[in-house]
Structure formats: structure tokens, C-alpha cells
Design an enzyme around this catalytic site. Structure first.
Site, PDB file in Angstrom:
ATOM      1  N   ASP A  39      -2.347 -28.423  14.384  1.00 27.56           N
ATOM      2  CA  ASP A  39      -1.150 -27.591  14.288  1.00 27.56           C
ATOM      3  C   ASP A  39      -0.034 -28.304  13.523  1.00 27.56           C
ATOM      4  OD1 ASP A  39      -2.270 -25.567  15.735  1.00 27.56           O
ATOM      5  OD2 ASP A  39      -1.519 -26.289  17.660  1.00 27.56           O
TER       6      ASP A  39
ATOM      7  N   ASP B  88       0.283 -27.164  19.678  1.00 24.13           N
ATOM      8  CA  ASP B  88      -0.019 -28.250  20.607  1.00 24.13           C
ATOM      9  C   ASP B  88      -1.072 -29.219  20.066  1.00 24.13           C
ATOM     10  OD1 ASP B  88      -2.024 -26.405  20.751  1.00 24.13           O
ATOM     11  OD2 ASP B  88      -1.687 -25.865  22.853  1.00 24.13           O
TER      12      ASP B  88
ATOM     13  N   ASP C 227       1.927 -19.600  20.693  1.00 22.93           N
ATOM     14  CA  ASP C 227       0.560 -19.679  21.226  1.00 22.93           C
ATOM     15  C   ASP C 227       0.475 -18.793  22.443  1.00 22.93           C
ATOM     16  OD1 ASP C 227      -0.443 -21.534  19.542  1.00 22.93           O
ATOM     17  OD2 ASP C 227       0.047 -23.254  20.813  1.00 22.93           O
TER      18      ASP C 227
END
Ligand code: ATP
Length: 902
Positions: free
Chosen positions: A647, A643, A335
Site C-alpha cells: 500500500d 496497512d 479499506d
């Protein structure tokens, strides 16, 4: 009064109207409990934690250590030797079984305790409102009556009676087994409603999959539904990995082969007319010698040491196989926000259809000003309307809170939102109109909307105010107009998009805001909002890259690991940040793909397209799963960070799911194989490095231990075939195997990582554990051991020594060669002279211990009685040392000639 509340602690509040629940629990549905009252209740009710499930009893765990094919062989051997009247031998064999059992037990307990401690490091926190202020507290500190806030991704910390909610749904499979998320509402239900249908409650241990809500804790700890059915979520970690399973299989096959060989040995001897007792002893010697007893323990211990080394580097391993897989990682997908960047947002620019502005100051302190293009500092009364509405929308459509202590400000909630709160405060906009409804932010929706009661400053306004903030394209798509100096005017979308692109290309994260006035409350829905909003402006915030990100990205590249940024943010922002952390390798050409572009690419072309790109922007969580699968179809070993709730599928699919310990949701942590306690990308790189080190150390142990086992088996076989006395006896073999495994071999688990470990390519997981070069080395050392011990044994007999003396020489030779070879095995490629003889203190300690053991074995009468040894002279020792040194030189030459063994 806590006592009344205690009497009422019950998890069945589903049949009560909210005000009755509130009354019973003596709380306030808006302001929550007072801090003082909460603390008192904490002493009354105790921590909000489930009682520990009873672990397996120590006796059972001890006995479980006997469940191993090798131990069965030993037990049978011990029993038969006892029947044959060989009391000393059988005592030694049983002694070894006992020691093995204790070592296994202690190691297993320690490894499990370490894993438990690690799990405890990932603490769950809960958001509560106390004294009217929202704050985060450790989940254990919740008490009945607490007003708890939940949102998508949270684990529900207690049984809650819902008082407010918006699009709330929960995965209650932990409690009810039902895997579909259950949609929640506030209606009062009949008393007989079963737990699975209590829609107005959230139950402890379940996971919020979408929306947000607030509820009053009606039961905590053991009193919750979860506590009542007494089922802990998450089963105990099994100390097994693909490697340990492979080794367990290997040792089973080996046991069968060895038993077969032992049987043949026995048969040959007996046919030849040797005594049955003697041949049985020989068969036992072969069996116990050839089986690598220390191997299972060494593997578990090395992995456990790896786990604790990783913990020191802020990585919590949730599933043990990850330790192994980490060393083979070929792609890390990360990310952007919070992992590659700090997630410390500061709004620095605002753009509106009426002009552009700068905001000074950094961090979450409200010190700073709003400055227009002429350098003029603006105050609320001198502020153009679009700027004012943009800042007000940012502050109102907002779930974050700022807490100011003496000189620090802490953020509760999303840093993006906190930054917008700070921006509004800098402008002097402190009061926001009361909110009555919310359409929460989600990564798919990419915006958030809130409904507010009419502004008191506009008495003739009847309907509500709607504020929206979110990704620029999404918000603009909902707008039909923009706010000009004299009021709404037709939207100039192209100009707004250009402005956003311009800000994003400077690495700023850009959010758009919009407003609608006079909205009837019942028209607050996604469909009704479309086209009715007025675009007010853009807020652009900077989020600095993490200091260690660039060097970690470079180090991964050197290690043959590709790094890819996968983000929900705008392509231009992502590209600018990627450039700053050296992720684009000089040019962005063809390396950036957006979610929209990805959706257009066919399944066949996807793996290639994904390989070439380094940045994936405006990607939805569902697309992450597709990306992982595409990479895995090219045999990549993928580590993927995540997170959010959505996901979870990608985290599960990835070879290593990496969850964020700080910014991550409980759902993501549950799905991950490991958790980063600092959310930092550099920590993943550190974990890969540790993973490679662990694998190296395992290989070193195996390369070290196998020659001894092979040679012991062979020496016995040769002796039987040739028809001479055994050069070493079963009890002596057990001595060698047990003491050297513990005192010498295990010390390799503490070997520091080798230099240059991150300059090698990743290990191919399909590659066998030992390469051809290492197998050759194992065979070479085995041959040296067989030849050396055989020659020494015969030499001693030839010069007139007795059998016990000759055997003692052979035994000491085995240990001496292992001891020298141990130093060689500290690096599989580099010479021991280069790594330094004294650089691993554990090895030195182990060697000292082993030498003392050998001296005792050779010279102490008790040991001589037990192990059939005899004192030997200096000359014999010198010959032993000569052979061991020679073996060490031969291995050194092999290393030189064949350095490519990894
Ligand atoms: P990453 O995937 O690297 O963490 P991200 O945080 O930008 O990046 P998302 O959380 O999926 O990814 O956000 C996607 C977009 O939604 C953001 O770029 C932003 O425009 C918008 N957004 C983010 N947070 C909020 C929020 N709290 N309210 C409204 N919109 C938001």
C-alpha cells in the site's frame, strides 16, 4: 549466563553456522529464550533503542529565531536609533526583538516536543518466541538471543541471524542506500562479507518487503549496524507546510514593499526639509507597523494546537502539511477490513461438497459447537471428512496464535487466521501436524500454502501434506478435484462458487481451503501445486461493521466528501457490508467495480468510472495507486488508507496517506502522513473536522491581524504626506503589535470548531487564503482604524491636549478596536451574539490581560517614560469606546450582508 552473552554481543554472526550462533548466544532456535532469562538479559543489555541524536543546542536555536527579514529591519532600526542617541527607543526595539526571540524559541521547542511525543505514540512491537510460545513485545524489550519472527511489512527490530525463512526479502536502503529489496537466505558467508551482502542476516531498521522468517537477535540497540553508523531513520519533522511557506514568501515580499515605502517616506520628508532623525523615526514606524509580526508564530501555534487536538481524537500527524490538507479532502478511500469493520472475525458457517454447517459462539473463545443441517452437534469422530479437512487446513495453514488469560483471549497475528484456529478448536481439532515449509500470504497472491510432515495417524503415507487457504477463486483455480464422501472426485466449481457467492452476499468473508497428500517436499512450489490440490470447503466468517462507521460515512457525505471502500475482499461481501454502513446511498447499481473490471477500463475512461463507483472489490494494492491517480486527475484531494507493504506507493501518492496504527505494517506507517491509533474510519472523519477547524482559526487570525498592520502603515504615510506629527510612534506601534498578537490574536487558535463545520463543502486548495468578502472586510476595518485614529488624534490636539496625550488616545483606540474586532473574528460568518461573548475562556483571559496592559501603559510613570504616553481622561475613553463599538457594529452589518465569505 548473561555476562558471556554480553561478551559475545556482536553483529557479525554471518560467518557462523546457525548452531554456533545459538551456542554463543545461549538460546534455542525453536523455543527461543526463557521469559526469566530474557528479563535478566534486559537488565544487562538495557533497552533495545538507539541513543538519541544530539539536538541542535539551545543557543543556536535561540539565535536561529533572529533569521527573519522583519527582525533584520528591527535590528537595523534599533542600531540606528542607538547611534542617534535615542536610548529609550532603541531599548524598546531591542526588547521587542528579545521577546520575539524567546516566544519563537519556546513555541518551536514546544511544537517539536509535541511532535516527538506523538511519534512516540506509534510504538513498534516485535514478535518473539519465548518459552516456545510466540508473543508480541515492545521492540525496546528485545534482548540478544531472542528468537524474533518477521513477516512482510515489519520493521526489523534488531540485528538478526536468520534461522528459517520463506521468500524473505528486505528493503535495506535505510542502512545501505540500496533501494532494491535484498533477497535473503540462510547460507554461511565468508567473514569479510560487507554488511550490504550479508544475506543471512536481517538488520535493525530495515523493512521486510516480502515473505516471512525467524532469526536470533545477535545485537540490539546501539550495538546494531544501525546503531554503529549512528544514523536515525526518519529525519526530524520540519515545522513547515505549504501554507507556512506561502506566508513566509508573503512576509518577505511585504518586507521589501514596506522598506521601499519607508524609504520614500524618508525621502519625501527630508526633501520637504524635515529633520533626518524625525523622518527616520517615521520610516521605522511605518516598517514595524505594517509588518504582521505575530503571523508566523500564530500559524505554527495554530497548527501545533491542531496536531494535539487531533492526537486527542486518536490521530497521529506524521507530516504537518496533512493538518492543512485534511480540511480540503474531497474523497476518502477506506479499506474495509479493520477500518470500516471491527476486524473481529468469527467463523459462523462452513460449506463443503458434502454439506453445510453452522458454528455457534462469538469472539475468540473456544466455546461453541459445529452443528449440521439436522441440528446435530458434531464431534471429531462423527465429522464428515470434508468438514474435518476444511477445519484442519484452516488451523494448520495458519500463523496466528491465541493466548488465554483468566477470561480474555488475545490474538497474535491475523484475525482471519485466528478465527479459523477458533473454529478448529470448537470442533475439538487441537493438534496440527508439524510444518516444514510455507508459501506466505500476500495481497497479490491471495492465498497461503503450508507443507507439513506426514500425519502420524497414517503410517503408510510417505510424502508430506500440503494445506492451502485463501480467496475462493484463487484456491479453486489451483484445485483439480474436490473431497466427496468417498474421497476425491471431479471438482464442481460452479456449485462451490455459487455457495461462496451466497455466503458473501450475507456480508460474510469467505475463504476456501484445499489439501494435497503424499507430496514430495521438493514439489512444494506454486507451479507444482497448480491443479494438484483437492478442494475441501469454505469457511465463512462475520466481521461486524464498526458501530460509528455508518454515521461517519453519512457525516462525510454531508460535508461534500465522497467515501469509497477499497478492499481485497469478494465483491458480494464488500457490497453487503457497504450497504450496512450506508455507503451505497440506497442502491448498489453501477457502484461496485472489481479489480478485474478496473483492469479492463482505459485510462481515459477511468476517472469517470472511479467517480461513479463506491465499492472497489478484489482490488490489488497496485490498483490502489491507479485509483488515486485517476481521482487526482479530476482535482480531487484524496485521503487513502492502507496497512500493507504494497500500500506504500498509494499512501505516498495520496494527498493524505492514512496508515493504521494497530493493524498496519511499519512500512505503511512510514509512508503515511498520519496514523490512526484505533484504525477506525470514524477517526478519519474526526481528523477532517479538526483540519477544517484549524484552517478556520488560521483564517480568523489573518483576518484579525491584517487591518491593524495596514492601518498603522497608512496612518504614518498620511501623516508624512500631510506633513503633521505622527499619530503613533514606532515604539508604540511595537507595543500594539506585540501585546495584541500574544494576548488577543493567539487566543483565536483555541477557538472551538464552529457548528456546522461538517455541513460545508470542502475548501478548494487552489482558492486564495482570503476570499473577496474577507478582503473587503479587512479593508473596511483598516479604513475605520485609519479614519478613527486620525480623527481622535486631531480632536485631542484641537481641544488643547499635548502630543503625548493625543498619541495615547490614538494608541488606545487601535487596541480597543482590535479588542472588539477580536470577538467578531471568532466566527467569520455568525454574529458574536450568536456564538456568545463568553464562550472562549482564552479570549476572555487575553482581553483582561490586554486591558491591564493598556491601563499600565497609560497611567504608570515608568511606561510613560518608555513609550511617550500620558494619562488620558474619562471623556477620551468614552470616545474611544464609542468608535470601537461602532467598528464592531459595522463589521456585524458586513457579516449580515455578505455571509458567504468562506
Ligand atoms: P481490506 O483490503 O479491506 O483490508 P482484505 O483484508 O480482504 O480487505 P486482503 O488482505 O488483500 O484484503 O485479502 C484479500 C483476500 O485474500 C481476502 O478476501 C481473503 O480471501 C484472502 N486472505 C486474506 N487473509 C488471508 C490469509 N491470512 N491467508 C489466506 N488468504 C487470505
Amino acid at each position: 549466563m548473561p555476562t558471556t552473552a554480553r561478551a559475545e554481543q556482536s553483529n557479525s554472526h554471518h560467518d557462523l553456522p546457525i548452531h554456533e550462533s545459538v551456542l554463543l548466544l545461549q538460546t534455542d532456535p525453536e523455543r527461543g529464550l526463557g521469559e526469566h532469562e530474557a528479563r535478566e538479559r534486559e537488565t544487562t543489555f538495557g533497552p533495545n533503542a538507539l541513543p538519541q541524536t544530539r539536538p541542535t543546542g539551545p543557543l543556536l536555536r535561540l539565535l536561529r529565531q533572529l533569521h527573519h527579514p522583519l527582525i533584520y529591519v528591527l535590528l537595523v532600526a534599533g542600531a540606528v536609533t542607538l547611534l542617534l542617541g535615542e536610548h529609550v527607543d532603541s531599548a524598546v526595539i531591542f526588547g521587542v526583538v528579545f521577546v520575539n526571540m524567546i516566544v519563537g524559541f519556546v513555541q518551536e521547542s514546544r511544537a517539536e516536543a509535541a511532535l516527538d511525543a506523538l511519534r512516540a505514540m506509534v510504538r513498534t512491537e516485535a514478535k518473539v518466541v519465548r518459552d516456545g510460545v510466540s508473543r508480541t513485545v515492545p521492540s525496546e524489550r528485545l534482548v540478544p538471543g531472542d528468537l524474533v519472527l518477521v513477516e512482510a511489512g515489519d520493521r526489523v527490530p534488531a540485528d538478526l541471524r536468520l534461522v528459517r525463512l520463506s521468500e524473505l526479502a528486505a528493503d535495506e536502503s535505510a542502512l545501505t542506500g540500496e533501494s532494491e529489496p535484498v533477497v535473503k537466505d540462510e547460507v554461511v558467508l565468508p567473514p569479510a562479507t560487507p554488511v550490504a551482502d550479508r544475506r543471512n542476516m536481517l538488520h535493525s531498521g530495515t523493512l521486510v518487503t516480502s515473505g516471512s522468517g525467524a532469526g536470533i537477535a545477535v545485537a540490539t540497540g546501539a550495538e546494531t549496524e544501525l546503531g554503529e553508523i549512528h544514523r536515525l531513520v526518519g529525519t526530524a519533522e520540519v515545522l513547515q507546510t505549504p501554507l507556512t511557506r506561502k506566508l513566509a514568501w508573503f512576509s518577505k515580499v511585504l518586507t521589501v514593499v514596506i522598506l521601499f515605502l519607508a524609504a520614500i517616506t524618508f525621502a519625501i520628508g527630508v526633501v520637504r526639509g524635515e529633520s533626518g532623525v524625525e523622518m527616520f523615526t517615521a520610516a521605522v514606524a511605518l516598517a514595524v507597523g505594517a509588518i504582521p509580526e505575530g503571523l508566523p508564530a500564530a500559524v505554527t501555534i495554530t497548527l501545533a494546537i491542531g496536531v494535539s487536538r487531533m492526537a486527542r481524537r486518536r490521530v497521529v500527524i506524521r507530516r504537518l502539511p496533512a493538518v492543512e490538507t485534511l480540511g480540503s479532502t474531497t474523497v476518502i478511500c477506506s479499506d474495509k477490513t479493520g477500518t470500516l469493520t471491527e476486524n473481529q472475525m468469527t467463523v459462523s458457517r462452513v460449506w463443503t461438497p458434502q454439506g453445510g454447517y453452522e458454528i455457534t459462539g462469538a469472539g475468540y473463545s473456544a466455546r461453541g459447537d459445529i452443528v449440521d443441517s439436522a441440528g446435530e452437534v458434531l464431534r471429531p469422530d462423527t465429522m464428515p471428512s470434508a468438514l474435518r479437512w476444511t477445519l484442519l487446513a484452516g488451523a494448520s495453514c495458519n500463523d496466528a496464535a491465541l493466548h488465554h488469560d483468566a477470561d480474555t483471549t488475545t490474538v497474535v497475528g491475523d484475525p482471519t487466521e485466528a478465527a479459523m484456529l477458533v473454529a478448529a478448536r470448537k470442533a475439538g481439532l487441537v493438534d496440527v501436524p508439524p510444518r516444514t515449509d510455507t508459501i506466505p500470504f500476500s495481497s497479490q497472491r491471495q492465498y497461503m500454502a503450508t507443507l507439513h510432515t506426514p500425519e502420524p495417524t497414517r503410517p503408510n503415507q510417505h510424502g508430506h501434506v500440503v494445506f492451502v487457504k485463501g480467496a475462493v477463486e484463487r484456491v479453486l483455480a489451483l484445485c483439480g478435484a474436490e473431497l466427496g464422501p468417498t474421497g476425491p472426485r471431479p471438482l464442481e466449481q460452479a456449485a462451490a462458487l455459487r455457495a461462496a457467492e451466497n455466503l458473501a452476499s450475507q456480508g460474510l468473508r469467505v475463504l476456501a481451503t484445499a489439501v494435497a497428500e503424499d507430496v514430495p517436499a521438493e514439489r512444494f512450489s506454486e507451479e507444482a501445486l497448480a491443479g494438484s490440490l483437492v478442494f475441501t470447503g469454505l469457511q465463512a466468517m462475520f466481521d461486524p461493521p464498526r458501530p460509528a462507521a455508518a454515521s461517519a460515512v453519512r457525516s462525510c457525505r454531508e460535508a461534500g466528501i465522497a467515501v469509497k471502500m477499497i478492499t481485497g475482499d469478494h465483491a458480494a461481501t464488500a457490497t453487503a457490508i457497504a450497504g450496512r454502513i450506508d455507503l451505497l446511498d440506497g442502491s448498489a447499481d453501477g457502484k461496485v467495480l472489481t479489480g478485474a473490471e478496473l483492469a479492463e477500463i482505459s485510462e481515459e475512461r477511468l476517472p469517470d468510472a472511479v467517480r461513479e463507483a463506491s465499492v472497489f472489490a478484489r482490488v490489488s494494492p497496485e490498483q490502489k495507486l491507479r485509483l488515486v491517480e485517476a481521482m487526482q486527475s479530476r482535482s480531487e484531494v484524496v485521503a487513502m488508507t492502507g496497512d500493507g507493504v504494497n500500500d506504500a506507493p498509494a499512501l505516498r501518492q495520496a494527498d493524505i496517506g492514512v496508515a493504521m496504527g494497530r493493524g498496519g505494517t511499519e512500512v505503511a506507517k512510514e509512508a503515511g502522513d498520519m496514523v490512526l491509533t484505533d484504525d477506525d474510519f470514524a477517526t478519519i472523519e474526526a481528523a477532517v473536522e479538526e483540519g477544517r477547524g484549524v484552517f478556520d482559526n488560521l483564517t480568523k487570525f489573518i483576518v484579525w491581524t491584517l487591518p491593524t498592520n495596514m492601518a498603522e502603515g497608512l496612518v504614518i504615510l498620511v501623516a508624512i504626506f500631510v506633513g503633521t506629527a505622527l499619530p503613533i510612534l514606532p515604539t508604540q506601534i511595537l507595543w500594539i503589535n506585540m501585546t495584541t498578537a500574544v494576548a488577543l490574536g493567539l487566543m483565536l487558535a483555541f477557538e472551538p470548531k464552529e457548528r456546522g463545520i461538517m455541513r460545508r463543502p470542502p475548501r478548494d486548495p487552489r482558492r486564495p487564503l482570503l476570499t473577496g468578502g474577507l478582503v473587503a472586510r479587512v479593508l473596511l476595518v483598516s479604513a475605520l482604524l485609519v479614519g478613527g485614529s486620525w480623527w481622535m488624534f486631531q480632536w485631542e490636539l484641537a481641544i488643547g491636549a499635548g502630543l503625548p496625550e493625543a498619541r495615547t488616545v490614538a494608541l488606545n483606540l487601535f487596541v480597543a478596536v482590535e479588542l472588539f474586532y477580536l470577538f467578531s473574528c471568532r466566527s467569520l460568518t455568525r454574529s458574536v451574539w450568536r456564538i456568545g461573548w463568553f464562550s472562549n475562556k482564552w479570549v476572555l483571559g487575553g482581553v483582561t490581560f490586554q486591558i491591564m496592559g493598556q491601563a499600565a501603559l497609560t497611567y504608570l510613570p515608568v511606561m510613560q517614560g518608555l513609550f511617550d504616553t500620558a494619562p488620558i481622561g474619562l471623556e477620551s475613553w468614552l470616545r474611544i469606546l464609542g468608535v470601537a463599538a461602532l467598528a464592531s457594529v459595522v463589521v456585524g452589518v458586513h457579516k449580515r450582508l455578505f455571509p458567504q465569505v468562506l
